[in-house]
Scaffold this active site. Structure first.
Site, PDB file in Angstrom:
ATOM      1  N   ASN A  32     -33.622  15.762 -27.761  1.00 53.26           N
ATOM      2  CA  ASN A  32     -34.432  16.974 -27.843  1.00 53.26           C
ATOM      3  C   ASN A  32     -35.888  16.748 -27.439  1.00 53.26           C
ATOM      4  OD1 ASN A  32     -35.800  16.174 -30.267  1.00 53.26           O
ATOM      5  ND2 ASN A  32     -34.172  17.083 -31.524  1.00 53.26           N
TER       6      ASN A  32
ATOM      7  N   LYS B  74     -42.681  17.598 -16.705  1.00 54.47           N
ATOM      8  CA  LYS B  74     -42.322  17.399 -18.117  1.00 54.47           C
ATOM      9  C   LYS B  74     -41.732  16.011 -18.365  1.00 54.47           C
ATOM     10  CE  LYS B  74     -38.331  18.063 -19.459  1.00 54.47           C
ATOM     11  NZ  LYS B  74     -36.990  18.608 -19.633  1.00 54.47           N
TER      12      LYS B  74
ATOM     13  N   GLY C  87     -28.881  26.256 -11.237  1.00 54.51           N
ATOM     14  CA  GLY C  87     -28.476  26.122 -12.629  1.00 54.51           C
ATOM     15  C   GLY C  87     -27.406  27.103 -13.058  1.00 54.51           C
TER      16      GLY C  87
ATOM     17  N   TRP D 108     -31.073  19.987   0.566  1.00 57.27           N
ATOM     18  CA  TRP D 108     -30.884  21.363   0.102  1.00 57.27           C
ATOM     19  C   TRP D 108     -32.228  22.064  -0.142  1.00 57.27           C
ATOM     20  CZ3 TRP D 108     -26.326  23.315   0.818  1.00 57.27           C
ATOM     21  CH2 TRP D 108     -25.153  22.562   0.632  1.00 57.27           C
TER      22      TRP D 108
ATOM     23  N   LYS E 227     -32.816  53.756  -7.507  1.00 56.36           N
ATOM     24  CA  LYS E 227     -32.121  54.730  -6.655  1.00 56.36           C
ATOM     25  C   LYS E 227     -31.351  53.979  -5.567  1.00 56.36           C
ATOM     26  CE  LYS E 227     -32.781  58.493  -3.365  1.00 56.36           C
ATOM     27  NZ  LYS E 227     -33.656  58.963  -2.286  1.00 56.36           N
TER      28      LYS E 227
ATOM     29  N   HIS F 120     -31.149  51.929   0.495  1.00 58.88           N
ATOM     30  CA  HIS F 120     -30.213  52.806   1.212  1.00 58.88           C
ATOM     31  C   HIS F 120     -29.373  51.991   2.195  1.00 58.88           C
ATOM     32  CE1 HIS F 120     -33.308  55.480  -0.296  1.00 58.88           C
ATOM     33  NE2 HIS F 120     -32.570  56.534  -0.019  1.00 58.88           N
TER      34      HIS F 120
ATOM     35  N   CYS G 122     -63.204  30.052 -25.424  1.00 65.69           N
ATOM     36  CA  CYS G 122     -64.430  29.851 -24.649  1.00 65.69           C
ATOM     37  C   CYS G 122     -65.108  28.525 -24.996  1.00 65.69           C
ATOM     38  CB  CYS G 122     -65.401  31.014 -24.842  1.00 65.69           C
ATOM     39  SG  CYS G 122     -66.024  31.199 -26.515  1.00 65.69           S
TER      40      CYS G 122
ATOM     41  N   GLU H   9     -40.203  21.020 -14.741  1.00 64.36           N
ATOM     42  CA  GLU H   9     -39.320  20.043 -15.388  1.00 64.36           C
ATOM     43  C   GLU H   9     -39.637  18.626 -14.913  1.00 64.36           C
ATOM     44  OE1 GLU H   9     -37.235  20.479 -17.798  1.00 64.36           O
ATOM     45  OE2 GLU H   9     -37.117  22.671 -17.886  1.00 64.36           O
TER      46      GLU H   9
ATOM     47  N   LYS I 232     -28.985  33.782 -24.134  1.00 62.99           N
ATOM     48  CA  LYS I 232     -28.576  32.886 -23.053  1.00 62.99           C
ATOM     49  C   LYS I 232     -27.947  31.618 -23.622  1.00 62.99           C
ATOM     50  CE  LYS I 232     -31.534  32.297 -19.676  1.00 62.99           C
ATOM     51  NZ  LYS I 232     -32.774  32.079 -18.915  1.00 62.99           N
TER      52      LYS I 232
ATOM     53  N   LEU J  67     -36.499  16.055 -24.512  1.00 63.05           N
ATOM     54  CA  LEU J  67     -36.489  16.719 -23.205  1.00 63.05           C
ATOM     55  C   LEU J  67     -36.871  18.191 -23.315  1.00 63.05           C
ATOM     56  CD1 LEU J  67     -33.204  15.163 -21.806  1.00 63.05           C
ATOM     57  CD2 LEU J  67     -35.509  14.692 -20.987  1.00 63.05           C
TER      58      LEU J  67
ATOM     59  N   LYS K 214     -32.340  25.636 -31.014  1.00 60.85           N
ATOM     60  CA  LYS K 214     -31.336  24.683 -31.509  1.00 60.85           C
ATOM     61  C   LYS K 214     -31.959  23.485 -32.211  1.00 60.85           C
ATOM     62  CE  LYS K 214     -31.359  23.088 -26.803  1.00 60.85           C
ATOM     63  NZ  LYS K 214     -30.944  23.527 -25.515  1.00 60.85           N
TER      64      LYS K 214
ATOM     65  N   HIS L  57     -39.687  28.823 -24.120  1.00 61.15           N
ATOM     66  CA  HIS L  57     -38.542  29.724 -24.208  1.00 61.15           C
ATOM     67  C   HIS L  57     -38.927  31.051 -24.860  1.00 61.15           C
ATOM     68  CE1 HIS L  57     -35.122  26.534 -23.756  1.00 61.15           C
ATOM     69  NE2 HIS L  57     -35.473  27.069 -22.606  1.00 61.15           N
TER      70      HIS L  57
ATOM     71  N   GLU M  79     -27.290  15.465 -28.212  1.00 66.84           N
ATOM     72  CA  GLU M  79     -28.572  16.055 -28.608  1.00 66.84           C
ATOM     73  C   GLU M  79     -28.757  16.066 -30.122  1.00 66.84           C
ATOM     74  OE1 GLU M  79     -31.428  19.695 -27.065  1.00 66.84           O
ATOM     75  OE2 GLU M  79     -29.325  19.688 -26.541  1.00 66.84           O
TER      76      GLU M  79
END
EC number: 4.2.3.4
Length: 1588
Positions: A273, A192, A110, A174, A1227, A1198, A853, A189, A156, A275, A364, A283, A268
């Site tokens: 939206n 979803k 992404g 891939w 370090k 190192h 519970c 996703e 972001k 999705l 958004k 988020h 959108e």
């Protein structure tokens, strides 16, 4: 192999999906996107993948004439998705002469797709882009739809564009090299899209989950040769072909959904939206938990929360929520931020409610301040065509586990509701067991979807008892029974949570399970409470019948191991059934499959809950097995051999226990509720609750064979029930209790008492429910009386008398004890509080803790209460539990005899201000002062161990949170029960400290001590046996060597006091913010180096122990080294480093077991810093991070070979890795090949400021990098045999080089006052400057005029660096100070002038630090809260003394003086909290009860004491005898070296005395550190000042 598929989007077939389609990819781009320049962009990680290399070579070979291929590689990770990277790529394209016909090819996840897409959208006002996604997330989400963006520091994806790619070429191959966690991350996703759009695909995903996880978990790392560079790379490899069909379909179907939605709504505006299902909340979690949590993991949690929100609104059924949660878990995703593994992964970060809501407001989809969330209607369908408005109140409820129940005020009296509770838990669990054992298919409807049944379904599946599938969108479970023939042992333990029903039923079922060639037993286990609940009677009966069963922890409770090669014989079985009827049902259901017909006889008294036994028998009959009840023997049943025959359909009745809550709601609120599927023909005993409990209390009841309706009387008119036997419906007693709480008689003499009996079994349910009800009802102001088998509830005279649960600090929560029935019962009573107040009166809600519970039996209870019954609910940030609010976790000290437990326990109590209890002494008190030795002689060791364990468990239960130190006997670890109690206390946050010393010293001591009971075996054998027990039971460890001199003893005490303060968090470990250094030790044994260790550490804030250099790695040896170092250096912070060979050290690279042990030693020893190599296996890194406690972690990397320049991606990757691990300090050590490497390093340092960064270059060419490093620069010393790394410098060398570069300006400092001819200040400070290589000069400026100091020094010396002020200027100089420290204000004098710049100065007073630090350095604890202080004299120094004693924690400070009239004005001028008591008469001292353990003499030292003052002093010195530490007096005057006060204190009263020279040096050292910022070389300075 799979076929190439093309998916249309926005009218074009541009999305191509296939496997191993590199040929097609190259051909498509070249054929359909002709260009003079193709630019492949990817990150460095992808460059290592052979498939990528093959693709690049093939692309080059296929280029038409006149075309060229450029490749551009960026650093991996989200940080590359930036304006800077975009600009660098654009500059590259311009330099390479790229024009508008350029085709950008984004190959990657992404980050690459988003950024390269955005570059393409703006370069030359837009060029073509082809997306080649390589991660699952990119394939199904980010590469499709044309969204492109980069990140900014403020968030972001804030800058970007819609820019549709020419092609999206998806090659499943891939995914072979995708890391396991990234693979699982992408599934969020995929799930979803199926969830919002494609129910059939969701079902297919459900059925393939185990295949997916098996393949992904089987990924291996492989080494491959890079075809482009010939280097060897290591990459992950997953056998995609083993699940190719499934993977291809999940990618393709998910893409189809997104493509269809995008085609309908490209920009959108509404539909697209959808999705974002799971993203609004996901988020928000991601914003807090990044970078530890991945996007998909947070979306997974978000989906569950948003589905629960839909269920809360009454839109989504509980079954659908359960399905969604189950599939996410099945694919390895989290469903709650509180899951143990996910909390460890996210390093236990908190997700505060207000922050989550704030993050959600930046979305958004929102419209202004109104939040919008996608609401699910069912699996495969959303509610409406876009996101819906949601209130913060509803979101708060969903996001927290604590709910606020507001008064039931707005519920109309004529309200009539129909409520259908979930299926009966009892019937659901029985149906699953019987159907699994039965033959044929059975469709079970209205099954309870809860934690209990989830565990049961999982167990049936794991044991291969039946084939389980789902119909009706998950509402119907289809069980294909195999007649018991396929039951097989599984290797993993069956975890049952707190599911008591499942645990008991599965125990008998386990007796029928068959062994496999590799598995001969099964293990049943559960959570902590489940491991306390009884199962012994059932186990005893099964054992007697031939089944071999072992307890693995507590006798009589889970976990148990059931051996599957034993058999369930049958015949006569006797069973005690007075505790639980589930034992009876368990054997009844499995009895037909025994080798012989079963006669089950219930013995030991009248069985409990016989109606549940009848329920089981009736259900068995429905499945074809008839149980016969004996006519000759009470409580005896005959069960024939046979097989269950499954009916085609079985409908589970709603849970009658759950039905009591809506029915009780009607009773309490005067409304009407109908439960339509439970009536008088019910199998369940609780079905009679309405008739037998609510009707006599004043309700109108209408009950048919299949339904029950309750109409409550007017609010406040319920009557108490004089007596009710609830044995047939024990689970309903909790509901009866809350109804009884608001019931009252009209008779003024009535106690409004409802008596409930027959419920003794409720003490061993999810909690002790009788005690729980009594405890929580009391919070509402309702009194109860506990009965042997029941409870009396004394109802209030009026509902208005109900109180909001609270204590002195404010409202408190109603504890639910992780018990669903407690939570649901109190949700009703909570709403009655303030429900009768005036409508406009503000009413505080009642807080219910752990609302989740209720998921055990009714996950949707709160939704029904809110949406159906009309209750107003809200969520709230968890309160700190009252028990934890003021909690001071106690310390338990364990260890061998003679390890120093008694002494160090006293030190521990003194250092922390805790109370001390010696458990051996407590034992003797409880046994009529009989000694342990006598008790053992008379009763034996075993009886003593039992008593020791009992006492230990009692004190921990009662005082574990109350600030105690418990000193234990050496053998407490001999008892398994004590070991468990120790481990439980440690895991709950308590401190279990193992104290140990050299075993040889211990043996010598023990053999000469007649006061202790003799060991019956050799001491060394005892140690060998106990050593591992001590280690496993303790979470901290301290090595206390034998001390042969008082100085050693005091040094050990200081060392321990700082250690205990560090591990308990009293002493905070600070990471230096300014220039600082640590010295790297390279000795193989510190034993012979103690004299050198102090000077080696001069000028350093920490010291590094290179454990890999040590002579051996045994726990004792390493602990001893740490102890030596602490004692020798006065506990300078330790950096614990094990440097592996591949990182330039001596430790073997693959010795991970030993490495883990060494890290455990470090953390138990409370080291301040631990160096954690970033190249270590991830599991070791997370283990250390999650166990770090107060230790700070240095993430190190190192490059000894000089492989990576500072602009190489390696450093960026490692820095991101360090951020993900949330280390405290980073370090990095590179190798300078040329001088420019230092400049590159400085650029890296300048752009990486979000964590403290140690960054240096090795070799002499890198020296400047060590000079320019700011935080914790690694240094060497001339006293070390060799440096730890090439190019290391000493502190002095660094300071001198830094000075030569202008980094340190030479300063001139002075002592000012008169007379100062004999002042030791110049020697003190100049000694320090010389040792540390500082360019400053300290001199004398003799004057009586503050005005002259201002003119000549403050204003007139541009190099002025500070002044030490002495008499007579300490008051006069204050007028010229721009600021005063608190110490200077309170003491009323300035002895230190600190330049602030711009001709401004701060006045300070370090006399109090001189006093305080001199006392601490001589054995006085840093906290002396249980001891009073004494100041002798009332002159100027006495004010500093009083300030110092107050800072040490003296609760009371006495002051005596020759002239008593001076005391009152002095006391009145100081803060009242100092609690200073002026002593005017000798007689008043006799009445003082406090121990006085610390004193400061501030009287002139050159003349004898006044007789009256001496008399007072002596009376106080007597009071030092019982102090918790050696009573200590500090003399403030440093001349003469021995004063009259010192002499009398030491010689006559055995006080420890500290000469004034120590105060002088300590206050000067404090000045040195304030002026220079460097830690002073104390010992060298002290020697120089006092050498005369």
């Amino acid at each position: 192999m799979v076929q190439l598929a093309k998916v249309p989007i926005l009218g074009n077939d541009i999305i191509h999906v296939g496997y191993n389609i590199h040929d097609h990819l190259v051909e498509t781009i070249i054929k359909h996107c002709p260009s003079s320049t193709y630019v492949i962009c990817n990150d460095t990680n992808l460059s290592k993948v052979p498939y990528y290399q093959q693709l690049v070579l093939e692309f080059k070979a296929s280029l038409p004439e006149g075309s060229r291929l450029l490749t551009y590689v960026v650093k991996p990770g989200e940080t590359s998705k930036s304006r800077e990277t975009k600009a660098q790529l654009e500059d590259y394209l311009l330099v390479e002469g790229c024009t508008r016909d350029t085709v950008m090819i984004a190959i990657g996840g992404g980050v690459i797709g988003d950024m390269i897409g955005f570059v393409a959208s703006t370069f030359m006002r837009g060029v073509r882009v082809v997306q080649v996604p390589t991660s699952l997330l990119a394939m199904v989400d980010s590469s499709i739809g044309g969204k492109t963006a980069i990140d900014t520091p403020l968030g972001k994806n804030f800058i970007g564009a819609f820019w549709q790619p020419k092609f999206v070429l998806v090659d499943i191959k891939w995914l072979e090299t995708l890391a396991k966690r990234e693979f699982i991350n992408g599934m969020a996703e995929v799930i979803k899209t199926a969830c919002i759009w494609n129910a059939d695909e969701f079902t297919r995903l459900e059925s393939n989950a185990s295949l997916f996880l098996n393949v992904v978990n089987g990924a291996k790392n492989v080494k491959v040769t890079n075809q482009l560079t010939n280097e060897i790379d290591e990459i992950s490899n997953t056998d995609i072909e083993a699940m190719l069909d499934h993977t291809y379909k999940l990618v393709l179907e998910s893409i189809k959904v997104k493509a269809e939605v995008v085609s309908s709504d490209e920009r959108e505006s509404s539909l697209r939206n959808l999705l974002n299902f799971g993203h609004s909340i996901g988020h928000a979690y991601e914003a807090i938990l990044t970078p530890q949590a991945l996007h998909g993991e947070c979306v997974s949690i978000g989906m569950v929360k948003e589905a629960e929100l839909s269920r809360y609104f009454g839109i989504l059924s509980p079954t659908q929520v359960a399905r969604l949660s189950k599939i996410l878990v099945a694919y390895g995703l989290p469903v709650s931020p509180d899951e143990k593994w996910f909390k460890e992964l996210t390093l236990h970060k908190k997700t505060p409610l207000d922050i989550l809501l704030k993050k959600m407001s930046i979305d958004k989809k929102n419209e202004g301040s109104k939040k919008k969330v996608v609401i699910l209607e069912s699996i495969g369908k959303c509610y409406g065509d876009s996101a819906q408005f949601v209130s913060d109140e509803d979101l708060r409820f969903i996001l927290t586990d604590e709910t606020l129940v507001y008064p039931f005020k707005d519920i109309p009296a004529d309200q009539q509701k129909v409520v259908i509770p979930p299926g009966s838990k009892s019937i659901s669990n029985r149906a699953l067991i019987i159907a699994a054992l039965g033959e044929g298919q059975c469709k079970i409807k209205n099954l309870l979807h809860s934690d209990d049944t989830k565990h049961m379904l999982t167990a049936v599946h794991e044991l291969k008892g039946a084939t389980i599938s789902w119909e009706d969108n998950g509402e119907t479970v289809v069980v294909e029974g195999h007649g018991g023939s396929t039951l097989s042992a599984c290797a993993d333990p069956l975890y049952l949570g707190n599911a008591g029903t499942a645990s008991r039923f599965l125990t008998s079922l386990a007796a029928l399970v068959n062994s496999t060639p590799s598995q001969k037993y099964i293990v049943l286990t559960g959570n902590a409470r489940m491991q306390q609940r009884p199962i012994a009677p059932l186990v005893d009966s099964l054992r007697a019948n031939g089944t071999k069963i072992e307890y693995l922890n507590n006798e009589g409770s889970l976990p148990i191991k059931v051996y599957t090669d034993s058999v369930f014989k049958g015949g006569r079985i006797e069973l005690a059934a007075t505790v639980s009827s589930q034992y009876v049902s368990s054997i009844l259901m499995c009895a037909p499959y025994a080798e012989e017909p079963v006669t089950l006889a219930l013995v030991g008294g009248k069985p409990i809950s016989k109606l549940y036994v009848d329920m089981t028998i009736k259900m068995m009959e429905k499945f074809g097995i008839n149980v016969e009840t004996s006519t000759t023997e009470p409580y005896t049943y005959y069960i024939p051999k046979g097989h269950y025959i499954n009916p085609s359909e079985y409908v589970i009745e709603s849970d009658a226990s759950s039905a009591t809550y809506p029915l009780a709601f009607a009773a309490m609120t005067g409304t009407t509720v109908t439960v339509p599927n439970i009536g008088f023909e019910s199998l369940q005993g609780d079905a009679r609750f309405a008739r037998d409990v609510l009707k006599p209390m004043g309700c109108k009841i209408t009950q048919t064979a299949t339904s029950t309706t309750v109409s409550g009387p007017p609010v406040g008119t319920l009557k108490p029930l004089k007596h009710v036997d609830m044995e047939p419906m024990t689970d309903a007693f909790l509901t009866a209790c809350v109804v009884a709480a608001i019931s009252h008689d009209s008779d003024p003499n009535s106690a409004n008492t409802t008596t409930i009996e027959g419920i003794a079994n409720q003490r061993v349910k999810e909690c002790n429910r009788i005690l729980a009800m009594a405890t929580e009802l009391a919070k509402f102001g309702v009194k109860t009386t506990e009965l042997p088998d029941g409870i009396q509830v004394h109802g209030l005279n009026s509902i208005k008398d109900l109180k909001v649960p609270s204590d002195s600090s404010g409202p408190v929560g109603v504890c639910t004890y992780d018990d669903h029935r407690v939570a649901m019962s109190f949700s009703l009573l909570a709403g009655m509080v303030n429900s009768q107040n005036e409508r406009d009166e503000v009413a505080n809600p009642v807080r219910i803790l752990e609302r989740h519970c209720t998921g055990k039996t009714w996950p949707g209870w709160w939704d029904v209460l809110h949406s159906e019954l009309g209750a107003k609910l809200d969520g709230a940030e968890p309160l700190e539990c009252t028990s934890k609010k003021n909690s001071k976790k106690s310390v338990v000290i364990i260890g061998m005899r003679a390890a120093g437990k008694t002494t160090i326990s006293k030190w521990c109590a003194s250092a922390l201000g805790y109370k001390l209890v010696d458990l051996d002494e407590l034992f003797e008190q409880q046994h009529n002062n009989q000694s342990v030795k006598q008790f053992v002689v008379e009763n034996g060791w075993e009886k003593f161990r039992e008593e020791e364990t009992r006492i230990f468990k009692e004190v921990i239960q009662n005082y574990g949170d109350d600030g105690y130190v418990f000193s234990t006997g050496g053998g407490i670890v001999e008892s398994a029960e004590s070991r468990k109690a120790l481990k439980d206390f440690a895991s709950s946050g308590g401190y279990v400290l193992h104290l140990h010393r050299d075993i040889e010293e211990t043996i010598v001591f023990l053999q000469s001590d007649p006061s202790r009971p003799a060991y019956v075996e050799e001491i060394r054998e005892v140690w060998n046996r106990r050593e591992e027990w001590y280690k496993e039971c303790s979470n901290f460890s301290f090595f206390a060597p034998h001390c042969s001199a008082e100085a050693e003893f005091q040094a050990l005490r200081r060392s321990f006091s700082k250690y205990i303060a560090t591990i308990t968090g009293v002493r905070e470990i600070e990471i230096p913010s300014g220039r600082s250094a640590f010295v790297c030790l390279t000795f193989d044994d510190l034993t012979e180096q103690t004299e050198n260790l102090t000077p080696i550490c001069y000028g350093c804030e920490a010291v590094e122990v290179r454990v890999d250099h040590l002579a051996n790695y045994s726990a004792d040896f390493v602990s001893k080294q740490l102890s030596i170092l602490r004692k020798a250096t006065d506990s300078i912070p330790i950096i614990f480093t094990v440097r592996t060979k591949k990182q330039g050290g001596n430790f073997p690279d693959e010795e991970f077991k030993t490495l883990r042990e060494l890290y455990d030693i470090a953390l138990k020893n409370g080291v301040e810093f631990l160096d954690l190599e970033l190249t270590l296996p991830t599991d070791i890194q997370y283990e250390v991070i999650n166990k770090r406690g107060n230790t700070k972690i240095i993430g190190s990397h190192h490059d000894f070979q000089g492989l990576y320049s500072w602009d190489d991606a390696e450093w960026e990757n490692r820095f991101n890795q360090a951020l993900t691990l949330d280390v405290d300090v980073v370090k990095f050590v590179g190798t300078a090949v040329n001088f420019e490497d230092n400049l590159r390093l400085e650029h890296f340092r300048d752009t990486h400021k979000n964590k403290p960064l140690i960054a240096v270059n090795m070799t002499s060419k890198g020296s400047i990098s060590r000079v320019l490093n700011n935080v914790l620069t690694p240094v060497t010393s001339d006293l070390l045999p060799n440096s730890a790394a090439p190019g290391q410098l000493t502190v002095a060398q660094i300071n001198k080089m830094y000075t030569s570069m202008g980094g340190i300006e030479p300063k001139e400092l002075f002592v000012v006052g008169k007379p100062i001819g004999h002042s030791r200040s110049p020697i003190l400070h100049n000694t320090g400057y010389e040792i540390l290589g500082l360019p400053h000069k300290f001199d004398k400026f003799e004057t009586e005029s503050a005005q002259l100091v201002k003119e000549k020094l403050l204003d007139g010396n541009k190099n002025f660096g500070g002044a030490a002020v002495t008499i007579p200027l300490k008051l006069d100089i204050m007028q010229y100070m721009d600021e005063l420290t608190d110490a200077a204000k309170v003491i009323g004098a300035v002895n230190t002038v600190i330049p602030l710049g711009n001709k401004k100065f701060k006045g300070d007073n370090t006399d109090w630090l001189g006093i305080r630090n001199a006392l601490i350095n001589n054995g006085v604890p840093e906290y002396v809260g249980h001891t009073a202080g004494l100041v002798i004299g009332a002159g100027g120094t006495s004010r500093a003394a009083l300030y110092a004693l107050h800072s040490l924690g003296c609760k009371k400070i006495f002051i005596i003086n020759r002239t008593t009239s001076k005391l009152k004005p002095l006391i009145e001028s100081l803060p009242s909290e100092f609690n200073i008591i002026g002593i005017e008469s000798t007689k008043s001292i006799e009445e003082i009860k406090e121990h006085v353990g610390v004193a400061v003499s501030c009287v002139p030292a050159d003349k004898p004491l006044d007789d009256e003052l001496l008399s007072k002093l002596e009376r106080f010195l007597v009071k030092g005898a019982h102090a918790a530490f050696a009573p200590t007096l500090l003399e403030a005057a440093y001349k003469p070296s021995v004063t009259p006060v010192m002499t009398i204190s030491q010689d006559k009263y055995q006080w420890h005395v500290v000469p004034g020279s120590q105060m002088l040096v300590h206050q000067g050292v404090a000045q040195f550190e304030k002026w220079t910022g460097f830690k002073a070389p104390f010992k060298a300075i002290f020697d120089a000042v006092t050498k005369e």
